[in-house]
Design a protein around this motif. Sequence first.
Motif, PDB file in Angstrom:
ATOM      1  N   PRO A 133       0.511  -1.313   0.121  1.00  0.00           N
ATOM      2  CA  PRO A 133      -0.182   0.130   0.687  1.00  0.00           C
ATOM      3  C   PRO A 133       0.480   1.167   0.001  1.00  0.00           C
ATOM      4  N   GLY A 134       1.989   1.387   0.873  1.00  0.00           N
ATOM      5  CA  GLY A 134       2.691   2.724   0.975  1.00  0.00           C
ATOM      6  C   GLY A 134       4.437   2.622   1.329  1.00  0.00           C
ATOM      7  N   ALA A 135       4.986   3.482   1.790  1.00  0.00           N
ATOM      8  CA  ALA A 135       6.063   3.209   1.988  1.00  0.00           C
ATOM      9  C   ALA A 135       6.641   2.775   3.380  1.00  0.00           C
ATOM     10  N   PHE A 136       5.640   2.605   3.888  1.00  0.00           N
ATOM     11  CA  PHE A 136       6.183   2.226   5.614  1.00  0.00           C
ATOM     12  C   PHE A 136       5.445   0.781   5.448  1.00  0.00           C
ATOM     13  N   GLU A 137       5.153   0.248   4.526  1.00  0.00           N
ATOM     14  CA  GLU A 137       5.173  -1.500   4.342  1.00  0.00           C
ATOM     15  C   GLU A 137       6.416  -2.180   3.896  1.00  0.00           C
ATOM     16  N   ILE A 138       6.777  -1.378   3.575  1.00  0.00           N
ATOM     17  CA  ILE A 138       8.177  -1.716   2.383  1.00  0.00           C
ATOM     18  C   ILE A 138       9.091  -2.607   3.512  1.00  0.00           C
ATOM     19  N   PRO A 139       9.736  -2.326   4.594  1.00  0.00           N
ATOM     20  CA  PRO A 139      10.275  -3.051   5.052  1.00  0.00           C
ATOM     21  C   PRO A 139      10.329  -4.445   5.938  1.00  0.00           C
ATOM     22  N   LEU A 140       9.042  -4.535   5.853  1.00  0.00           N
ATOM     23  CA  LEU A 140       8.401  -5.737   6.746  1.00  0.00           C
ATOM     24  C   LEU A 140       7.761  -6.842   5.157  1.00  0.00           C
ATOM     25  N   HIS A 141       8.143  -6.499   4.406  1.00  0.00           N
ATOM     26  CA  HIS A 141       8.124  -7.191   3.171  1.00  0.00           C
ATOM     27  C   HIS A 141       9.188  -7.658   2.729  1.00  0.00           C
ATOM     28  N   ALA A 153      11.800   5.662   9.271  1.00  0.00           N
ATOM     29  CA  ALA A 153      11.320   4.240   9.705  1.00  0.00           C
ATOM     30  C   ALA A 153      11.441   3.530   8.547  1.00  0.00           C
ATOM     31  N   VAL A 154      12.215   4.263   6.857  1.00  0.00           N
ATOM     32  CA  VAL A 154      11.741   2.935   5.591  1.00  0.00           C
ATOM     33  C   VAL A 154      12.972   3.230   5.359  1.00  0.00           C
ATOM     34  N   ILE A 155      13.724   3.814   4.962  1.00  0.00           N
ATOM     35  CA  ILE A 155      15.277   3.877   5.028  1.00  0.00           C
ATOM     36  C   ILE A 155      15.666   2.689   5.885  1.00  0.00           C
ATOM     37  N   ASP A 156      15.585   3.626   7.177  1.00  0.00           N
ATOM     38  CA  ASP A 156      16.569   2.443   8.583  1.00  0.00           C
ATOM     39  C   ASP A 156      15.699   1.191   8.266  1.00  0.00           C
ATOM     40  N   GLY A 157      14.357   0.552   8.553  1.00  0.00           N
ATOM     41  CA  GLY A 157      14.372  -0.371   7.994  1.00  0.00           C
ATOM     42  C   GLY A 157      15.397  -1.352   7.018  1.00  0.00           C
ATOM     43  N   LEU A 158      14.926  -0.967   6.064  1.00  0.00           N
ATOM     44  CA  LEU A 158      16.038  -1.463   4.645  1.00  0.00           C
ATOM     45  C   LEU A 158      17.058  -1.865   5.328  1.00  0.00           C
ATOM     46  N   MET A 159      17.858  -0.840   5.822  1.00  0.00           N
ATOM     47  CA  MET A 159      19.377  -0.813   6.082  1.00  0.00           C
ATOM     48  C   MET A 159      19.907  -2.039   7.156  1.00  0.00           C
ATOM     49  N   ARG A 160      18.269  -2.005   7.825  1.00  0.00           N
ATOM     50  CA  ARG A 160      18.551  -3.538   9.136  1.00  0.00           C
ATOM     51  C   ARG A 160      18.330  -4.441   8.770  1.00  0.00           C
ATOM     52  N   VAL A 161      17.304  -4.557   7.693  1.00  0.00           N
ATOM     53  CA  VAL A 161      16.980  -5.736   6.645  1.00  0.00           C
ATOM     54  C   VAL A 161      18.627  -6.116   5.630  1.00  0.00           C
ATOM     55  N   GLN A 162      18.875  -5.763   5.165  1.00  0.00           N
ATOM     56  CA  GLN A 162      20.339  -6.192   4.609  1.00  0.00           C
ATOM     57  C   GLN A 162      21.273  -6.060   5.396  1.00  0.00           C
ATOM     58  N   LEU A 163      21.636  -6.127   6.634  1.00  0.00           N
ATOM     59  CA  LEU A 163      22.567  -6.522   7.521  1.00  0.00           C
ATOM     60  C   LEU A 163      22.052  -6.901   8.289  1.00  0.00           C
TER      61      LEU A 163
END
Length: 168
Positions: free
Chosen positions: A61-69, A102-112
């Motif tokens: 739906p939006g950017a906020f949902e991206i890190p979990l996916h 939140a989105v950018i921090d979440g994405l960085m956390r996912v890759q690390l």
Amino acid sequence: MNQPASASSLSTSHAKAGPTRIALISAGWHADIVGQARESALAEFERQGLPRSQVELFEVPGAFEIPLHAQALARSGRFDAVIACALVVNGGIYRHEFVTSAVIDGLMRVQLDTGVPVFSAVLTPRDFHEHDEHRQFFHAHFVKKGTEVAQACLRTLASLKALAQLQH
């Protein structure tokens, strides 16, 4: 004792057999603009020799949902990289900066956390207004960003593969 991550542990997804697989997540807000990044990334992958069949598309739906996916996709073991595309706009309230962080921090956390590279074409313009001039500008800008994110993805995958080979 904590040990630094080796190149082989950073590229666990690259150890899987088969062709390179990319997951591309797009946010549904401003889909007409965000879709330009998705389509130009797909076109750039094909120009670089990565067939469309090796890129799987996901919409949220939006950017906020991206890190979990992104996390679920990275942990699945099916993908060598994850790309996120979204447009987070300032709707006149301060919330957009929190969402973007939140989105950018979440994405960085996912890759690390997973060792699967995650790329961002999640953009937050300082000024965005719902008029033709801004819509046209960002429409074109997302084409450029889609191409750039695909190039960064391929270069990073090649670099991680080279690092992993140094370990052998």
